[in-house]
Design an enzyme around this catalytic site. Structure first.
Site, PDB file in Angstrom:
ATOM      1  N   ASP A   1     -77.276 -36.233 -70.615  1.00  0.00           N
ATOM      2  CA  ASP A   1     -77.043 -34.792 -70.467  1.00  0.00           C
ATOM      3  C   ASP A   1     -77.173 -34.114 -71.829  1.00  0.00           C
ATOM      4  O   ASP A   1     -77.164 -34.779 -72.877  1.00  0.00           O
ATOM      5  CB  ASP A   1     -75.644 -34.569 -69.884  1.00  0.00           C
ATOM      6  CG  ASP A   1     -75.468 -33.192 -69.280  1.00  0.00           C
ATOM      7  OD1 ASP A   1     -76.444 -32.434 -69.194  1.00  0.00           O
ATOM      8  OD2 ASP A   1     -74.328 -32.877 -68.880  1.00  0.00           O
TER       9      ASP A   1
ATOM     10  N   GLU B   1     -81.581 -31.367 -74.520  1.00  0.00           N
ATOM     11  CA  GLU B   1     -82.755 -30.516 -74.788  1.00  0.00           C
ATOM     12  C   GLU B   1     -83.184 -30.532 -76.280  1.00  0.00           C
ATOM     13  O   GLU B   1     -84.393 -30.356 -76.501  1.00  0.00           O
ATOM     14  CB  GLU B   1     -82.468 -29.074 -74.337  1.00  0.00           C
ATOM     15  CG  GLU B   1     -82.392 -28.902 -72.843  1.00  0.00           C
ATOM     16  CD  GLU B   1     -81.129 -29.542 -72.231  1.00  0.00           C
ATOM     17  OE1 GLU B   1     -81.216 -30.054 -71.112  1.00  0.00           O
ATOM     18  OE2 GLU B   1     -80.081 -29.532 -72.906  1.00  0.00           O
TER      19      GLU B   1
ATOM     20  N   ASP C   1     -77.847 -27.639 -63.691  1.00  0.00           N
ATOM     21  CA  ASP C   1     -76.789 -26.790 -63.134  1.00  0.00           C
ATOM     22  C   ASP C   1     -77.338 -25.757 -62.155  1.00  0.00           C
ATOM     23  O   ASP C   1     -77.312 -24.543 -62.407  1.00  0.00           O
ATOM     24  CB  ASP C   1     -76.029 -26.101 -64.271  1.00  0.00           C
ATOM     25  CG  ASP C   1     -75.378 -27.097 -65.209  1.00  0.00           C
ATOM     26  OD1 ASP C   1     -75.291 -28.277 -64.847  1.00  0.00           O
ATOM     27  OD2 ASP C   1     -74.969 -26.687 -66.313  1.00  0.00           O
TER      28      ASP C   1
END
Length: 792
Positions: free
Chosen positions: A443, A446, A522
């Site tokens: 997670d 990026e 999300d």
């Protein structure tokens, strides 16, 4: 000081609390100052185009064409892919490619063309280069699929990376797909799409762009053929698409257009032409086979941010077991860490984590751990100390370690673009394995760094190794998640060599399938979020990432019982089947939505478990052929324009057509069928395609149709593998592929090829064997039989 940034800073401090708010304000200003000093000023620029042809040098598979201001290398490889690169750009080094570039096709010939141009003629494609640098891709029959106009560069006068633009034209009937994980789609409408992996910082819906996974990859479907084009540069950029129009204006077609603008990096691309299956096969041969998940990863996963304790995990698991609901994995979010620090455990909430993992595994349930890349920047933190000693963290342009803010507070970030750093990080998973975890959920990669204003990531001026070439975050950003996935996957291969690593990642880039899959991130709770979930899975599959799925129920809110159930029913037919929600969201356990939803969810769970052999077969086929599990309904008939516009249904493999309910209050829905006979698997009713039919979709199920003649491997009542065969139409033959799998390990099972046909009043199911066709050695159940028919 920018007044607007000051106002934003004050609002953030007031909204998220003083300590974390001040950290994000400092991080935003630190990032702004770092880029102001560390990035070269753009300054004056010179525009450049290739100019006219000056010289041609034939070579293996094509050759080099030198123009007055640039040169172009064109090569057709042995697998039929076309590569071209401007200004000396070669296929390597590349983060997308797996291993060495394919050999040039010795049969491809560079020869003169009309009007002073040149062309490369190969078996599957012809590439025409005009005397001013336009590049045209044609079918062997001479039909133009794509025409790239001469590119344009803007070079800084003081030196540095040049911006560039490539404008392309496609057929008027062509439709665009791809570009990574896009919430609006899977067909990409007119508009501009960003190529910068981005955490939106909130739940997203269909109109939000960009998201976590962007790729400069387009799959273009037209009447003449399908082609895939990939521009191999990881820099920031945009793609502006405009669909064509037939008979526009005075009766002439208007071509579709694609305009790619990049802030830097090489101008090089790959093109592959053929059927969708063909181009995805070639793409997989370039970028590598998809990681094969263990069988348990194809079951049902339950997750939540905020379990908080072993007791809560055991309560949830007991709820599944007491209600006899299949469950294969439980995921622990950041709340199981010690103060959100990666590779740690909160021993108050989880005092006996290895014992919990052992107890769950006795019931066939695995534990999956979240893993974030950010490391708390504090001496005494074991990961920080070992990383500091080995100099593994990203530095800024001045040479200092770059800091950001993530869940543990002030944090630093490993530079995964360095092989030594990947090896160090991969070794850290030993701690996770010792805690009993069997899978890993990457997670925030990026990478995300919280800021009060500006981009929520590292400074663009931050320095990266880039495999020894050196460069900054403008080039490394989009491949950061890909390289982290590689570090985790390769580390697990060494630490547990007999097991298939299970890794899925929020961010990534072209080639990420080599190391695992992805999930939606999300996605917002709501009917638009449900629709976006399907778009993301279909789009990633067409980019070569076959394993993905959404957060069932959406990440943020409290879905209605109807929305939850429809989401659950859809996800039961997607590769990653996972319920998940945020700390503040409503519950996601099936029994929390009432007895009716519970019973309907049970049906979906039991059917998913029954279909596990089919999913395992699709996983093996994805690894060997590049074909995604979840495919658009036009997959086998891309020339059917009606199917090209169908975005609310999908094929699961070759043999099942799934039509989820994506709107509230629906108990029937229209389904666009491809050619052939299709059976409603619930009622046995047969429908003939192509065409649109109206089918029942009660709350108890969503429509699933089976192709006539299909052979679907399923789990029998005794747990063994059985064949569910759907009767072929009279006078026709059918068949299917089955890959029996032990569930883990690295054996490569043989593909079993079955044929179905009528023999008088019987349906015969036979296996291709070295001695010829033999009766199926596996139990067979034939469905869709007509009056008086028998099975064999």
């Amino acid at each position: 000081m920018d007044g607007r940034d000051l106002v934003r800073s004050m609002k953030v401090v007031g909204s998220v609390g003083a300590a974390q708010g001040l950290r994000t304000v400092r991080a935003a200003w630190r990032r702004k100052r770092a880029d102001a000093v560390g990035l070269p000023p753009r300054g004056a620029e010179r525009a450049r185009v290739p100019g006219p042809v000056q010289e041609v040098r034939p070579g293996p598979g094509g050759g080099v064409i030198r123009f007055s201001r640039s040169e172009l290398q064109v090569t057709v490889t042995v697998n039929g892919a076309v590569f071209w690169g401007w200004d000396g750009s070669a296929p390597e080094p590349s983060y997308a490619l797996a291993g060495r570039c394919p050999e040039p096709d010795p049969r491809a010939v560079l020869e003169p063309d009309k009007d002073g141009g040149w062309r490369v003629v190969a078996e599957r494609v012809t590439v025409v280069i005009s005397r001013h640098g336009a590049v045209e891709v044609q079918t062997p029959g001479g039909v133009t699929l794509r025409r790239d106009l001469p590119p344009r560069w803007w070079e800084p006068v003081a030196g540095g990376s040049a911006r560039w633009m490539q404008r392309s034209e496609v057929a008027a009937d062509a439709r665009f797909f791809g570009l990574g994980g896009r919430a609006s789609g899977p067909r990409l409408r007119d508009g501009t799409y960003s190529l910068w992996n981005t955490d939106p910082g909130r739940s997203f819906g269909p109109g939000d762009d960009p998201l976590y996974i962007t790729m400069p990859l387009q799959l273009v479907v037209a009447d003449a053929a399908t082609h895939l084009v990939f521009h191999d540069t990881s820099w920031d950029g945009t793609v502006t698409l405009r669909e064509g129009e037939e008979g526009a204006g005075s009766g002439h077609d208007r071509a579709g257009t694609s305009e790619l603008r990049m802030d830097g990096g090489p101008l090089r691309c790959w093109v592959m032409v053929g059927t969708p299956a063909r181009v995805l096969l070639v793409w997989a041969s370039l970028t590598g086979p998809a990681a094969l998940p263990p069988a348990w990863a194809l079951g049902h996963h339950h997750a939540r941010w905020g379990f908080g304790s072993e007791q809560e995990v055991r309560r949830i698991v007991s709820g599944y077991l007491e209600r006899d609901l299949p469950l294969d994995a439980v995921h622990l979010d950041i709340d199981h860490y010690d103060e959100h620090q990666v590779f740690t455990v909160d021993h108050e909430g989880f005092p006996k984590l290895p014992q919990l993992a052992e107890d769950l595994q006795r019931d066939g349930i695995r534990l999956v751990s979240i893993v974030d890349p950010a490391v708390k920047a504090e001496p005494g933190n074991a990961v920080y100390d070992s990383g500091t000693a080995l100099d593994v963290f990203v530095r800024d342009a001045s040479g200092e370690v770059a800091q950001g803010v993530v869940w543990p507070g002030d944090a630093v970030f490993p530079d995964f673009t360095h092989a030594r750093v990947r090896q160090w990080w991969g070794g850290l998973y030993e701690e996770r394995l010792a805690q009993g975890f069997a899978g890993f959920w990457h997670d925030m990669n990026e990478p995300t760094s919280f800021t009060a204003f500006g981009e929520s990531t590292l400074p663009r001026s931050a320095r990266h190794a880039l495999e020894g070439r050196g460069g900054d975050h403008r080039e490394a950003h989009n491949v950061y998640g890909l390289c982290m996935a590689r570090a985790g996957y390769e580390g697990l291969r060494e630490l547990a060599p007999g097991e298939r690593p299970f890794v899925f990642s929020r961010s990534g880039w072209a080639g990420m399938q080599r190391y695992g899959g992805s999930w939606s991130g999300d996605v917002a709770t709501g009917w638009p979020g449900l629709r976006a979930s399907l778009s993301l899975v279909l789009g990633l599959g067409l980019c070569g990432v076959p394993y993905s799925g959404p957060d069932v129920g959406g990440f943020d809110g409290s879905p209605s019982p109807e929305l939850y159930l429809r989401w659950f029913q859809l996800a039961a037919y997607l590769p990653l089947f996972r319920t998940h929600a945020s700390l503040r969201a409503g519950r996601r356990e099936p029994w929390e939505f009432g007895p009716e939803v519970l019973e309907h969810a049970r049906v979906a769970l039991v059917e998913r478990r029954r279909l596990l052999p089919y999913f395992m077969t699709l996983a093996h086929l994805a690894r060997r052929t590049g074909a995604p599990y979840v495919r658009p309904v036009w997959w086998s008939a891309p020339e059917d324009r009606t199917l090209r516009g169908c975005e609310d249904a999908f094929l699961l493999g070759d043999d099942l057509l799934v039509a989820p309910v994506l709107d509230p209050g629906a108990d029937r829905r229209a389904v666009q069928l491809p050619r052939g006979r299709w059976y409603d698997t619930a009622t046995g009713r047969a429908y003939e395609g192509p065409g649109q039919v109206l089918v029942d979709a009660p709350m108890s199920r969503i429509p699933v149709l089976a192709r006539s003649g299909a052979v679907v491997p399923v789990r029998g009542d005794d747990g063994g593998l059985e064949l569910e065969v759907w009767a072929p139409a009279r006078g026709r033959v059918g068949g299917g592929l089955v890959v029996p799998d032990a569930g883990d390990g690295w054996d490569e099972p043989e593909i079993e090829r079955y044929v179905t046909r009528w023999d008088g009043d019987r349906v015969v199911v036979e296996l291709e064997h070295e001695d010829g066709m033999i009766p199926s050695p596996r139990p067979v159940r034939v469905r869709g039989l007509g009056e008086g028919a028998a099975q064999m």
